[in-house]
Scaffold this motif. Structure first.
Motif, short mmCIF file in Angstrom:
data_model
loop_
_atom_site.label_atom_id
_atom_site.label_comp_id
_atom_site.label_asym_id
_atom_site.label_seq_id
_atom_site.Cartn_x
_atom_site.Cartn_y
_atom_site.Cartn_z
N SER A 52 19.91 71.24 -6.29
CA SER A 52 21.08 72.02 -6.72
C SER A 52 22.38 71.24 -6.58
O SER A 52 23.41 71.65 -7.12
N ASN A 53 22.36 70.11 -5.86
CA ASN A 53 23.57 69.34 -5.64
C ASN A 53 23.31 67.90 -6.06
O ASN A 53 22.55 67.18 -5.41
N LYS A 54 23.93 67.49 -7.17
CA LYS A 54 23.76 66.12 -7.66
C LYS A 54 24.74 65.16 -7.02
O LYS A 54 24.74 63.98 -7.33
N GLY A 55 25.61 65.70 -6.14
CA GLY A 55 26.57 64.84 -5.48
C GLY A 55 27.79 64.57 -6.35
O GLY A 55 27.83 64.88 -7.54
N PHE A 56 28.80 63.96 -5.74
CA PHE A 56 30.04 63.62 -6.44
C PHE A 56 30.15 62.10 -6.47
O PHE A 56 30.25 61.45 -5.43
N PRO A 57 30.14 61.50 -7.66
CA PRO A 57 30.13 60.04 -7.74
C PRO A 57 31.48 59.44 -7.37
O PRO A 57 32.53 60.02 -7.63
N VAL A 58 31.42 58.27 -6.75
CA VAL A 58 32.61 57.47 -6.48
C VAL A 58 32.83 56.59 -7.71
O VAL A 58 32.02 55.71 -8.00
N THR A 59 33.94 56.83 -8.44
CA THR A 59 34.13 56.18 -9.76
C THR A 59 35.46 55.45 -9.81
O THR A 59 36.42 55.90 -10.45
N PRO A 60 35.57 54.28 -9.17
CA PRO A 60 36.79 53.48 -9.34
C PRO A 60 36.82 52.87 -10.74
O PRO A 60 35.81 52.33 -11.23
N LEU A 61 37.96 53.02 -11.41
CA LEU A 61 38.14 52.50 -12.77
C LEU A 61 37.10 53.05 -13.74
O LEU A 61 36.77 52.43 -14.75
N GLY A 62 36.54 54.22 -13.42
CA GLY A 62 35.59 54.87 -14.32
C GLY A 62 34.15 54.45 -14.15
O GLY A 62 33.27 55.02 -14.80
N ALA A 102 37.22 56.21 -4.06
CA ALA A 102 37.49 55.52 -5.33
C ALA A 102 38.91 54.98 -5.34
O ALA A 102 39.17 53.85 -5.80
N GLU A 103 39.86 55.75 -4.82
CA GLU A 103 41.26 55.31 -4.79
C GLU A 103 41.43 54.09 -3.88
O GLU A 103 42.16 53.14 -4.21
N THR A 157 24.93 48.99 2.97
CA THR A 157 24.65 49.08 1.53
C THR A 157 25.93 49.38 0.74
O THR A 157 26.20 48.76 -0.29
N TYR A 158 26.73 50.32 1.24
CA TYR A 158 28.01 50.63 0.60
C TYR A 158 28.92 49.40 0.58
O TYR A 158 29.60 49.12 -0.42
N ARG A 159 28.93 48.65 1.70
CA ARG A 159 29.78 47.45 1.78
C ARG A 159 29.39 46.43 0.72
O ARG A 159 30.24 45.87 0.03
N ASP A 160 28.08 46.19 0.58
CA ASP A 160 27.63 45.21 -0.42
C ASP A 160 27.98 45.66 -1.84
O ASP A 160 28.41 44.85 -2.67
N GLN A 161 27.80 46.96 -2.14
CA GLN A 161 28.12 47.46 -3.47
C GLN A 161 29.62 47.34 -3.77
O GLN A 161 30.02 46.96 -4.87
N ILE A 162 30.44 47.67 -2.78
CA ILE A 162 31.89 47.59 -2.99
C ILE A 162 32.33 46.14 -3.17
O ILE A 162 33.15 45.83 -4.04
N ASN A 163 31.79 45.22 -2.35
CA ASN A 163 32.12 43.80 -2.50
C ASN A 163 31.77 43.30 -3.89
O ASN A 163 32.56 42.62 -4.55
N GLU A 164 30.58 43.62 -4.34
CA GLU A 164 30.13 43.16 -5.66
C GLU A 164 31.03 43.72 -6.77
O GLU A 164 31.41 43.00 -7.70
N PHE A 165 31.39 44.98 -6.65
CA PHE A 165 32.23 45.61 -7.69
C PHE A 165 33.63 45.02 -7.71
O PHE A 165 34.19 44.73 -8.77
N VAL A 166 34.22 44.83 -6.52
CA VAL A 166 35.59 44.30 -6.45
C VAL A 166 35.63 42.88 -7.02
O VAL A 166 36.53 42.53 -7.79
N ILE A 167 34.66 42.06 -6.66
CA ILE A 167 34.64 40.68 -7.16
C ILE A 167 34.47 40.67 -8.68
O ILE A 167 35.12 39.90 -9.41
#
Length: 612
Positions: free
Chosen positions: A112-122, A145-146, A202-212
């Motif tokens: 019933s809960n699909k969660g709320f995605p973190v969407t920086p820059l869409g 996201a901000e 895991t979050y740290r690796d995903q954020i690093n990859e996205f920012v780079i």
């Protein structure tokens, strides 16, 4: 043409905005309800989780105590050791069952809960399912996201500067003094039951990859390449506009060249709705409007593509596309959701339509005397049908009103109240006339074609409506009389009894006492019989209405069954009276005597035999 086009565009935008606002309100309400329901489920699950933690802690202490007791037992006391180990296995089984139940609960919540995605820059990186303290999951996702967008804009960011740090109950993902996000045990349970430390990494690796990745996309080389794509896209758009302009201009020219062949005007029956020249002009203007509409679409779809090439304008592209896609989606979704109500309205309308047809058939049968109802006159049939038809349609509107789109909105209710007040204040006299029209219909004081006298108006009834009655005089003057005036005054109907009883036409003459009254009677009756329009089957008669000082008043009464010719009959009757009296040598006058009499001469008329 431009003004009409602008009006059309603004009207369309207003309709889209209204549909989008309604859809956004519905979507916001749906999200709010979903968040509220999820919050209740999470609060319930949080209480169970705390209970499980307490039980696990108690079991852990019990397990340590049992292990200590086993170590204290002598090696030969196998029975006691087996009993204690059996208790340890029971504790482990209970803990395993609690873990399985916990996972099942999480799986049900995920449905019933699909969660709320973190969407920086869409772009979606990961989703957040649970709240942290008073902060809801949706707000947590927006905050993360901000903060990731802040990292992208930070020129001194390096991957190693993003690290994890454990605090009481959470693992925080830190950049300098900024907490990018916090991972709780709840967050970890929602992601395949891993530990919160592992999830934070895991979050740290995903954020690093996205920012780079985003920083590389914003490099000078990439920007130069994107600028080249911008010029390419603009060139393609200009070519599309050029060919569209030639296409629509050619269509307009073809219309002008073939106007005699394809533009003959539009007629509705005998009415020429559009002459050929006007039809051609409208067609050319429509094609011109379509051309500008296609130009606008090319521009509208070109800008999002260009904005989407650059990270710092990517949100603009999504906003522009959302202005069309969101309203279109909302309109289509609203239309789809409205189909059941539209079908209900259609069924109600069809039933009402055939009911009105049946009532019209019955009314026609009564009007033509094929169906007779005791006490119900034939001329009541159609007025009654119109009244019942109005009531049926009014009832239909009341029934379908809740199914109309926007009927429960405050604007719709306000407009309805305003129109009701306006109608009440501005139609008091009209309502009075309408009520009077209904009363007159069932009073039956006159019918169409009757000759009547209403107040000071005399003529033939040519029209009866709910509000007014129209009378045509002998001078061909059409006079409109409000029904309220008719109801409050008196009406004389010359036609209603003329066929059965005959209408009595009467006129008066005054003759001196020197003329025998029998002769006067004969002359008046002869004049009546000689008049066209007088019904000779019913004998005329004369009344002596008064004996005045110097003359006698005679009233001639004659029957007629054609009251519509009353003025002509009266005129001919008066002419015949003069002719008959002239032929008999009788003067039509009212003598006044002013003389000194000696008493010898008298004015007593002679008898028919010549004696005094």
């Amino acid at each position: 043409m431009k003004n009409q086009f602008l009006v059309f565009i603004f009207t369309l935008l207003a309709f889209i905005t209204f549909g989008q606002t309604s859809a956004e309100n519905l979507e916001a309400d749906s999200i709010q309800r979903r968040i509220s329901s999820l919050s209740q489920q999470l609060e319930t699950y949080e209480r169970l989780l705390l209970q499980n933690k307490q039980k696990r802690k108690q079991d852990s202490l019990a397990r340590v105590d049992l292990m200590r007791r086993i170590q204290l037992l002598q090696e030969g006391d196998l029975v006691s050791q087996a009993t204690l180990r059996e208790q340890i296995r029971e504790i482990e089984q209970r803990d395993s069952a609690r873990n399985a139940e916990q996972k099942n609960r999480i799986l049900k919540l995920k449905e019933s809960n699909k969660g709320f995605p973190v969407t920086p820059l869409g772009d979606s990186l990961f989703s957040i399912y649970t709240k942290l303290g008073p902060v809801m999951a949706q707000e947590r996702a927006a905050n993360v996201a901000e903060k990731i967008e802040l990292l992208i804009r930070d020129d001194y960011f390096v991957p190693d500067s993003l690290y994890t740090e454990a605090h009481d109950g959470t693992v925080d993902l830190m950049y300098q003094n900024l907490i990018v996000t916090s991972v709780s045990e709840w967050d970890a349970l929602w992601v395949d039951g891993i530990s919160k430390e592992t999830l934070a990494k895991t979050y740290r690796d995903q954020i690093n990859e996205f920012v780079i990745s985003e920083r590389n996309r914003s490099s000078v080389k990439n920007i130069a390449a994107r600028i080249g794509l911008v010029f390419l896209i603009l060139g393609v758009a200009v070519l599309i506009v050029y060919f569209l302009n030639r296409l629509f201009t050619g269509i307009q020219g073809w219309m002008v060249m073939n106007k005699k062949k394809y533009f003959a005007g539009i007629k509705v029956g005998n009415y020429e709705f559009l002459p050929p020249e006007r039809q051609l002009d409208v067609s050319v203007r429509v094609v011109g409007a379509l051309k500008w509409a296609f130009f606008a679409l090319v521009l509208y779809f070109t800008l999002p593509i260009i904005f989407g090439l650059f990270p710092f304008t990517k949100n603009w592209a999504e906003t522009l596309m959302g202005w069309i896609l969101s309203p279109a989606q909302s309109i289509l979704l609203s239309f789809w959701n409205y189909l059941p109500n539209a079908f209900t309205i259609g069924v109600i309308y069809v039933i009402t339509k055939y009911l009105v047809r049946f009532l019209k058939f019955i009314s026609h049968e009564i009007e033509t005397s094929n169906l007779k109802i005791k006490g119900f006159h034939e001329d009541w049939a159609m007025p009654t049908y119109n009244i019942v038809k109005f009531l049926v349609y009014a009832f239909m509107f009341v029934v379908i009103f809740p199914y109309l789109p926007g009927s429960d909105s405050d604007i719709f209710k306000g407009v309805s109240v305003f129109l009701g007040i306006l109608f009440s204040l501005g139609s008091s006299s009209a309502i009075a006339n309408a009520v009077a029209g209904l009363v007159i219909t069932y009073m039956r004081p006159f019918r169409l074609g009757d000759r009547v006298k209403i107040g000071e108006v005399t003529g033939q009834v040519i029209e009866k409506t709910l509000l007014v009655t129209r009378v045509r005089t002998t001078k061909n003057e059409d006079i409109t009389v409000p029904n309220a005036s008719i109801l409050s005054g008196h009406t004389i109907n010359y036609t209603s009894s003329s066929k059965e009883l005959g209408l009595v036409l009467h006129t008066s003459v005054t003759i001196g006492y020197d003329v025998p009254w029998r002769q006067v009677h004969e002359l008046l009756i002869e004049a009546a019989v000689a008049t066209n329009g007088v019904n000779i089957s019913k004998e005329p008669f004369v009344l002596q209405t008064s004996l005045d000082d110097w003359y006698v008043a005679y009233q001639l009464n004659a029957y007629t069954d054609t009251p519509e010719f009353m003025p002509r009959i009266y005129s001919e009757l008066h002419a015949n009276i003069q002719d008959k009296f002239n032929e008999a040598g009788v003067e039509i006058m009212s003598p006044h005597y002013r003389a000194v009499r000696d008493g010898n001469a008298i004015t007593i008329p002679k008898e028919p035999d010549g004696k005094d």
